[in-house]
Design a protein around this motif. Structure first.
Motif, mmCIF file in Angstrom:
data_model
loop_
_atom_site.group_PDB
_atom_site.id
_atom_site.type_symbol
_atom_site.label_atom_id
_atom_site.label_comp_id
_atom_site.label_asym_id
_atom_site.label_seq_id
_atom_site.Cartn_x
_atom_site.Cartn_y
_atom_site.Cartn_z
ATOM 1 N N LYS A 1 0.855 -1.169 0.000
ATOM 2 C CA LYS A 1 0.000 0.000 0.000
ATOM 3 C C LYS A 1 0.901 1.231 0.000
ATOM 4 O O LYS A 1 1.851 1.299 0.769
ATOM 5 N N LEU A 2 0.601 2.193 -0.836
ATOM 6 C CA LEU A 2 1.477 3.350 -1.004
ATOM 7 C C LEU A 2 0.898 4.569 -0.296
ATOM 8 O O LEU A 2 -0.304 4.843 -0.396
ATOM 9 N N ILE A 3 1.760 5.278 0.411
ATOM 10 C CA ILE A 3 1.371 6.532 1.041
ATOM 11 C C ILE A 3 2.441 7.555 0.673
ATOM 12 O O ILE A 3 3.633 7.309 0.805
ATOM 13 N N ARG A 4 2.003 8.696 0.147
ATOM 14 C CA ARG A 4 2.947 9.666 -0.397
ATOM 15 C C ARG A 4 2.654 11.068 0.137
ATOM 16 O O ARG A 4 1.501 11.467 0.246
ATOM 17 N N HIS A 5 3.725 11.788 0.406
ATOM 18 C CA HIS A 5 3.585 13.220 0.681
ATOM 19 C C HIS A 5 4.371 13.977 -0.384
ATOM 20 O O HIS A 5 5.485 13.606 -0.738
ATOM 21 N N ILE A 6 3.757 15.023 -0.907
ATOM 22 C CA ILE A 6 4.349 15.857 -1.956
ATOM 23 C C ILE A 6 4.422 17.279 -1.438
ATOM 24 O O ILE A 6 3.383 17.899 -1.143
ATOM 25 N N GLU B 1 -0.423 28.123 0.423
ATOM 26 C CA GLU B 1 -0.320 28.061 1.879
ATOM 27 C C GLU B 1 0.885 27.253 2.341
ATOM 28 O O GLU B 1 1.178 27.184 3.541
ATOM 29 N N GLY B 2 1.572 26.619 1.389
ATOM 30 C CA GLY B 2 2.748 25.842 1.740
ATOM 31 C C GLY B 2 2.444 24.530 2.423
ATOM 32 O O GLY B 2 3.263 24.019 3.202
ATOM 33 N N LEU B 3 1.277 23.938 2.144
ATOM 34 C CA LEU B 3 0.888 22.687 2.792
ATOM 35 C C LEU B 3 1.256 21.481 1.928
ATOM 36 O O LEU B 3 1.187 21.522 0.695
ATOM 37 N N VAL B 4 1.613 20.400 2.595
ATOM 38 C CA VAL B 4 2.019 19.167 1.934
ATOM 39 C C VAL B 4 0.785 18.380 1.509
ATOM 40 O O VAL B 4 -0.186 18.270 2.264
ATOM 41 N N ARG B 5 0.823 17.838 0.294
ATOM 42 C CA ARG B 5 -0.228 16.911 -0.135
ATOM 43 C C ARG B 5 0.109 15.528 0.387
ATOM 44 O O ARG B 5 1.200 15.007 0.157
ATOM 45 N N LEU B 6 -0.842 14.928 1.092
ATOM 46 C CA LEU B 6 -0.677 13.572 1.611
ATOM 47 C C LEU B 6 -1.825 12.720 1.080
ATOM 48 O O LEU B 6 -2.987 13.126 1.128
ATOM 49 N N SER B 7 -1.500 11.530 0.571
ATOM 50 C CA SER B 7 -2.538 10.652 0.026
ATOM 51 C C SER B 7 -2.062 9.211 0.099
ATOM 52 O O SER B 7 -0.870 8.937 0.294
ATOM 53 N N THR B 8 -2.997 8.298 -0.061
ATOM 54 C CA THR B 8 -2.643 6.881 -0.085
ATOM 55 C C THR B 8 -3.334 6.185 -1.245
ATOM 56 O O THR B 8 -4.425 6.588 -1.676
ATOM 57 N N ASP B 9 -2.683 5.152 -1.765
ATOM 58 C CA ASP B 9 -3.216 4.295 -2.821
ATOM 59 C C ASP B 9 -3.316 2.882 -2.269
ATOM 60 O O ASP B 9 -2.300 2.310 -1.854
#
Length: 292
Positions: A142-147, A260-268
């Motif tokens: 399972k992948l979890i990524r922050h950009i 706003e300088g916020l990180v995108r966090l998501s999971t696949d």
């Protein structure tokens, strides 16, 4: 649903998308009247290649996991020291990449909190119902990524691909959930889909005429839209939304240019019927060195 207020400046891996109506459209949410109609959802999935389910999960639960994720990474240089981990405000430098990888792959990915999220009864129950099966299988990989915002150039956003190229040793009936772990307006770089592309991919898969069987098709999303004569479909997401898509639809992501300088966090995560063939390569925890 968040409106694409600045569609003239959408980019992915530094490539600027064509914002004309012939090349840019909007993801359509599942109507409330269809939410509990299995036949309607299956028809929509076959027709569109995706299901957009706003508010599918509890917003507070998603935001609590976002807090857990960034709190675990505190001190690695991913987020601004002393900031609220629920915000995920990006640091301005000083990333300790080795420490970040140790925490991500040693603690977060195999952790109980992440496993509980991915096996949430709402998600597992939905897939049992949609697939009309007594037992579903969640792939362990399972992948979890922050950009972080501000990165650009090839490799910073997800390049165009469809999931089956990664899952050749299992069923093509596997379904993916993309879940934003926090609000993800368009400027924060959400997932986007190439309209109707699964129909062409399915035909080429059946005919054995695919010219590019590699995992990633291209980073040049504008050129791919021209080749397919199709629109990239976009929208903003809120914590609690969930996307479901099949193994053949082409998708990618936008660059994170969040002001706003916020990180995108998501999971696949990927579910399938337990009675279908399971790709054995996807039964270990995700690591960037796993070769997939």
């Amino acid at each position: 649903m968040t409106a694409p207020a600045s569609t003239d400046v959408l980019t992915s891996n530094g490539y600027r998308l064509d914002s004309s109506p012939r090349r840019l459209g909007r993801l359509e949410p599942v109507r409330d009247s269809e939410r509990h109609d299995r036949a309607a959802l299956r028809h929509r999935l076959a027709r569109d290649g995706y299901l957009f389910l706003p508010g599918f999960l509890d917003r507070a639960e998603i935001l609590e996991f976002r807090r857990h994720y960034f709190a675990a990474l505190e001190g690695t240089g991913v987020t601004e020291p002393g900031s609220d981990p629920r915000l995920g405000r990006a640091a301005r430098g000083g990333l300790d990449r080795a420490r970040m990888r140790r925490v991500l792959f040693g603690d977060i990915v195999p952790g109980a909190e992440y496993e509980a999220l991915c096996r949430h009864p709402r998600i597992a129950g939905f897939y049992r119902w949609l697939l009309d099966t007594e037992e579903v299988h969640l792939h362990r990989r399972k992948l979890i990524r922050h950009i972080v915002p501000g990165e650009s150039g090839v490799g910073t956003a997800t390049q165009a691909h469809y999931d089956l190229v990664y899952l050749r040793e299992g069923t093509d009936k596997v379904l993916s959930s993309w879940i934003p772990l926090g609000d993800c307006p368009i400027e924060r770089g959400p997932l986007i889909y190439l309209e109707g592309s699964h129909h062409r991919v399915l035909a080429e898969e059946a005919a054995g005429t695919l010219r590019r069987p590699a995992a990633s098709i291209t980073a040049d999303l504008p050129a791919l839209a021209e080749e397919y004569d199709a629109r990239w479909l976009v929208t903003g997401f809120r914590a609690g939304d969930m996307m479901v898509h099949g193994a053949h639809i082409v998708h990618a992501s936008l660059d994170n240019v969040d002001p706003e300088g916020l990180v995108r966090l998501s999971t696949d995560i990927r579910y399938q019927s337990a009675t279908e063939v399971i790709d054995p390569r996807w039964q270990n925890h995700w690591d960037t060195n796993d070769g997939l």
